[in-house]
Design a protein around this motif. Structure first.
Motif, PDB file in Angstrom:
ATOM      1  N   LEU A 197       0.832  -1.201   0.000  1.00 50.85           N
ATOM      2  CA  LEU A 197       0.000   0.000   0.000  1.00 50.85           C
ATOM      3  C   LEU A 197       0.868   1.254   0.000  1.00 50.85           C
ATOM      4  N   HIS A 198       1.888   1.282   0.847  1.00 45.28           N
ATOM      5  CA  HIS A 198       2.716   2.488   0.948  1.00 45.28           C
ATOM      6  C   HIS A 198       3.653   2.634  -0.241  1.00 45.28           C
ATOM      7  N   LEU A 199       4.105   1.528  -0.797  1.00 49.24           N
ATOM      8  CA  LEU A 199       4.908   1.617  -2.017  1.00 49.24           C
ATOM      9  C   LEU A 199       4.080   2.170  -3.176  1.00 49.24           C
ATOM     10  N   ARG A 246      -4.291  -1.644   9.289  1.00 47.45           N
ATOM     11  CA  ARG A 246      -5.665  -1.244   8.997  1.00 47.45           C
ATOM     12  C   ARG A 246      -6.525  -2.455   8.713  1.00 47.45           C
ATOM     13  N   ASN A 247      -7.814  -2.215   8.606  1.00 45.76           N
ATOM     14  CA  ASN A 247      -8.748  -3.293   8.324  1.00 45.76           C
ATOM     15  C   ASN A 247      -8.447  -3.917   6.954  1.00 45.76           C
ATOM     16  N   LEU A 248      -8.618  -5.219   6.844  1.00 46.19           N
ATOM     17  CA  LEU A 248      -8.319  -5.920   5.591  1.00 46.19           C
ATOM     18  C   LEU A 248      -9.061  -5.314   4.407  1.00 46.19           C
ATOM     19  N   VAL A 249     -10.274  -4.830   4.624  1.00 48.17           N
ATOM     20  CA  VAL A 249     -11.053  -4.261   3.524  1.00 48.17           C
ATOM     21  C   VAL A 249     -10.363  -3.040   2.922  1.00 48.17           C
ATOM     22  N   VAL A 250      -9.538  -2.343   3.721  1.00 44.87           N
ATOM     23  CA  VAL A 250      -8.825  -1.166   3.214  1.00 44.87           C
ATOM     24  C   VAL A 250      -7.835  -1.572   2.127  1.00 44.87           C
ATOM     25  N   TYR A 251      -7.087  -2.638   2.372  1.00 41.48           N
ATOM     26  CA  TYR A 251      -6.079  -3.081   1.403  1.00 41.48           C
ATOM     27  C   TYR A 251      -6.745  -3.607   0.133  1.00 41.48           C
ATOM     28  N   TYR A 252      -7.842  -4.308   0.318  1.00 42.90           N
ATOM     29  CA  TYR A 252      -8.593  -4.834  -0.831  1.00 42.90           C
ATOM     30  C   TYR A 252      -9.080  -3.667  -1.703  1.00 42.90           C
ATOM     31  N   GLY A 253      -9.756  -2.711  -1.077  1.00 38.39           N
ATOM     32  CA  GLY A 253     -10.309  -1.587  -1.835  1.00 38.39           C
ATOM     33  C   GLY A 253      -9.242  -0.690  -2.431  1.00 38.39           C
ATOM     34  N   GLN A 254      -8.170  -0.428  -1.666  1.00 36.48           N
ATOM     35  CA  GLN A 254      -7.119   0.461  -2.164  1.00 36.48           C
ATOM     36  C   GLN A 254      -6.387  -0.131  -3.364  1.00 36.48           C
ATOM     37  N   GLY A 255      -6.327  -1.455  -3.448  1.00 38.02           N
ATOM     38  CA  GLY A 255      -5.735  -2.072  -4.631  1.00 38.02           C
ATOM     39  C   GLY A 255      -6.455  -1.658  -5.903  1.00 38.02           C
ATOM     40  N   TYR A 256      -7.778  -1.514  -5.815  1.00 35.52           N
ATOM     41  CA  TYR A 256      -8.576  -1.051  -6.953  1.00 35.52           C
ATOM     42  C   TYR A 256      -8.463   0.465  -7.135  1.00 35.52           C
ATOM     43  N   VAL A 286     -17.087 -10.379   4.941  1.00 36.43           N
ATOM     44  CA  VAL A 286     -17.584 -10.986   6.182  1.00 36.43           C
ATOM     45  C   VAL A 286     -16.815 -10.426   7.370  1.00 36.43           C
ATOM     46  N   GLY A 287     -17.459 -10.411   8.515  1.00 33.89           N
ATOM     47  CA  GLY A 287     -16.806 -10.065   9.774  1.00 33.89           C
ATOM     48  C   GLY A 287     -16.378  -8.618   9.899  1.00 33.89           C
ATOM     49  N   LEU A 288     -17.051  -7.702   9.220  1.00 30.34           N
ATOM     50  CA  LEU A 288     -16.667  -6.295   9.308  1.00 30.34           C
ATOM     51  C   LEU A 288     -17.016  -5.739  10.688  1.00 30.34           C
ATOM     52  N   ASN A 289     -16.046  -5.112  11.356  1.00 26.09           N
ATOM     53  CA  ASN A 289     -16.349  -4.393  12.589  1.00 26.09           C
ATOM     54  C   ASN A 289     -16.792  -2.978  12.227  1.00 26.09           C
ATOM     55  N   GLU A 290     -16.977  -2.128  13.236  1.00 30.26           N
ATOM     56  CA  GLU A 290     -17.489  -0.789  12.955  1.00 30.26           C
ATOM     57  C   GLU A 290     -16.531   0.025  12.082  1.00 30.26           C
ATOM     58  N   SER A 291     -15.222  -0.072  12.360  1.00 27.67           N
ATOM     59  CA  SER A 291     -14.269   0.678  11.532  1.00 27.67           C
ATOM     60  C   SER A 291     -14.252   0.143  10.111  1.00 27.67           C
ATOM     61  N   GLY A 292     -14.432  -1.187   9.963  1.00 22.80           N
ATOM     62  CA  GLY A 292     -14.496  -1.773   8.625  1.00 22.80           C
ATOM     63  C   GLY A 292     -15.707  -1.286   7.855  1.00 22.80           C
ATOM     64  N   LYS A 293     -16.834  -1.184   8.547  1.00 16.79           N
ATOM     65  CA  LYS A 293     -18.053  -0.678   7.891  1.00 16.79           C
ATOM     66  C   LYS A 293     -17.885   0.776   7.472  1.00 16.79           C
ATOM     67  N   GLU A 294     -17.187   1.553   8.293  1.00 14.53           N
ATOM     68  CA  GLU A 294     -16.916   2.950   7.923  1.00 14.53           C
ATOM     69  C   GLU A 294     -16.050   3.021   6.666  1.00 14.53           C
ATOM     70  N   GLU A 295     -15.079   2.114   6.568  1.00 13.60           N
ATOM     71  CA  GLU A 295     -14.223   2.090   5.381  1.00 13.60           C
ATOM     72  C   GLU A 295     -15.026   1.721   4.141  1.00 13.60           C
ATOM     73  N   GLU A 297     -18.121   2.436   3.591  1.00 14.48           N
ATOM     74  CA  GLU A 297     -18.864   3.643   3.203  1.00 14.48           C
ATOM     75  C   GLU A 297     -17.945   4.649   2.517  1.00 14.48           C
ATOM     76  N   LYS A 298     -16.700   4.725   2.991  1.00 16.52           N
ATOM     77  CA  LYS A 298     -15.745   5.646   2.378  1.00 16.52           C
ATOM     78  C   LYS A 298     -15.446   5.214   0.939  1.00 16.52           C
ATOM     79  N   PHE A 299     -15.336   3.911   0.725  1.00 18.00           N
ATOM     80  CA  PHE A 299     -15.094   3.434  -0.638  1.00 18.00           C
ATOM     81  C   PHE A 299     -16.287   3.717  -1.547  1.00 18.00           C
ATOM     82  N   LYS A 300     -17.490   3.636  -0.999  1.00 17.74           N
ATOM     83  CA  LYS A 300     -18.675   3.994  -1.792  1.00 17.74           C
ATOM     84  C   LYS A 300     -18.589   5.444  -2.244  1.00 17.74           C
ATOM     85  N   LEU A 301     -18.133   6.319  -1.322  1.00 16.86           N
ATOM     86  CA  LEU A 301     -17.961   7.725  -1.669  1.00 16.86           C
ATOM     87  C   LEU A 301     -16.894   7.886  -2.745  1.00 16.86           C
ATOM     88  N   PHE A 302     -15.755   7.199  -2.583  1.00 15.86           N
ATOM     89  CA  PHE A 302     -14.690   7.285  -3.578  1.00 15.86           C
ATOM     90  C   PHE A 302     -15.192   6.856  -4.952  1.00 15.86           C
TER      91      PHE A 302
END
Length: 455
Positions: A197-199, A246-256, A286-295, A297-302
């Motif tokens: 992600l940082h690279l 960060r939450n796993l969903v962040v890395y998945y979404g940021q790849g796209y 699956v298994g999204l916690n509150e911070s994962g759910k917020e992420e 929503e952020k991806f929906k905005l992006f």
């Protein structure tokens, strides 16, 4: 034989000067009188614990760490010093900013390679506490001394130094990224996600589109693989170790997301919708916690805003009012969105004065308390925005304003050591030099003189 004062002799002098007996100093410091006597008068003397030294320092009304330089000899008192005491001292030195003491202790113990695991552990502890610059000393020792080139702690140390090196300096970021690449695949998978992600982000700000694509592709593929393992464990009710920041969903979404941005800068617009679709709705995780759910929503905005971006870049002006209203509800998105709108206006030759009037552009859009983007990313976007504004005003033949924007952009490019934009701005200024005021010409020459001086 050395005549240098010892920590005990200095403390004894202070007690005599202030007229303290052992009993009165024990009461003042909170240290048992018998313990004080054993420390100061024992034969051999009882070792001083760092907590006891801090209590004595406070009781003698000295600043924190005042006696630490003298304590180095107390701490590293043999070829096999007490590891617990050494660790406690190094941690306290980091907390009070005594980096010279840290370096002296490390220099003394580093030849014994059995200390490397402890040195690494201290670095990690400091890093997690937020004492990042202090942790750098420990990671450097690991890198210089680790004999197993494929060890996990060596790779993690390189990763930590890569992260610590990222900042405003584009040249330094490039050096840090290229050094770290060699160790990326020696990291555990969860650390690899952070590294990728940082690279990808680093190469994005460096305008290295090929590398951005490579690492965003690898980030996406690794995140998918890790998710499969996570999903399997989740459905079976098993624990799943995941140490990424960060939450796993962040890395998945940021790849796209990062792939789509790299394509956008290369104007490969027809390929972008596939990648926007990849992060538009990640609620199936699956298994999204509150911070994962917020992420999510952020991806929906992006996805929504990047769809606007794509339409505007393809020349659709009708969507801009709707786009602007959406952006105003999400202030951190104003900067990246304005950059796209200004660039699109230059590509398709339309004017957006009414849009620009709605924002106070010159007051530092990137420096917001509510900004969730990293500062170096926002500064890079600010640079790009002002470059496109320079082109915009010159295109409108508002030469003084256009040249003013060139000079602002040039200052930013110099401060960020972004030579790609520096090389764009110099010929742009020279093309319109005849329209510059005396003040602008003087400012331009001063900026260039500063570059030559620092070269």
């Amino acid at each position: 034989m050395t005549n240098e004062p010892t920590i005990r002799s200095i403390i004894e002098q202070e007690l005599e000067r202030r007229g303290y007996s052992l009993s009165s100093f024990a009461s003042r410091s909170g240290i048992n009188r018998g313990t004080l006597s054993a420390i100061l008068n024992g034969n051999p003397p009882k070792p001083i614990a760092i907590r006891q030294l801090d209590l004595m320092t406070e009781a003698l009304e000295q600043p924190e760490g005042h006696f630490y330089p003298l304590y180095v000899n107390e701490c590293v008192d043999s070829d096999q010093p007490n590891r617990r005491r050494v660790k406690a001292f190094l941690l306290r030195c980091a907390e009070v900013g005594q980096t010279e003491c840290i370096q002296e202790v490390l220099d003394r113990i580093v030849e014994n390679l059995s200390y490397i695991p402890m040195i690494f552990e201290i670095g990690e502890e400091l890093y997690e506490k937020g004492l990042r610059e202090e942790s750098r000393l420990f990671y450097n020792v690991v890198i210089e001394s680790e004999k197993y080139q494929h060890s996990e702690r060596l790779a993690i140390s390189h990763y930590r130094l890569f992260r610590l090196s990222l900042g405003d300096d584009a040249e330094a970021n490039l050096i840090a990224a290229t050094r770290f690449e060699l160790y990326l695949y020696r990291l555990p998978e969860d650390y690899q996600l952070d590294g990728l992600l940082h690279l990808a982000n680093a190469y994005l700000t460096l305008q290295k589109w090929v590398q951005t694509e490579i690492y965003s592709d690898e980030l996406r593929n690794l995140a998918k693989m890790v998710y499969k393992n996570y999903e399997r464990a989740y459905l079976q009710g098993k624990a799943f170790q995941f140490r990424a920041e960060r939450n796993l969903v962040v890395y998945y979404g940021q790849g796209y997301v990062l792939k789509g941005i790299a394509l956008q800068f290369q104007r490969r617009y027809e390929e972008i919708p596939e990648y926007i679709a990849g992060y538009a709705d990640l609620s199936w995780f699956v298994g999204l916690n509150e911070s994962g759910k917020e992420e999510v929503e952020k991806f929906k905005l992006f996805a929504k805003l990047n769809t606007y971006n794509l339409k505007v870049l393809l020349g659709d002006q009708s969507i801009i009012p709707e786009y602007i209203e959406s952006v105003k509800k999400h202030p951190p998105e104003i900067l990246p969105s304005l950059r796209v709108i200004v660039e699109a206006s230059n590509i398709h030759n339309f004017f957006i004065d009414d849009i620009l009037e709605q924002f106070n552009i010159d007051t530092g859009l990137y420096d917001r308390a509510d900004n969730y983007y990293r500062l170096e990313v926002s500064k890079d976007r600010y640079l790009r925005l002002f470059y496109h504004l320079s082109v915009y005003y010159l295109r409108k033949k508002e030469f003084e304003e256009g040249i003013s924007k060139i000079l602002i952009t040039l200052k930013i490019a110099i401060s960020l050591k972004n030579y790609n934009y520096f090389m764009k701005l110099i010929p742009l200024f020279e093309r319109y030099r005849s329209f510059a005021t005396e003040g602008q010409l003087k400012e331009y020459e001063t900026l260039l003189e500063g570059v030559i001086k620092d070269a």
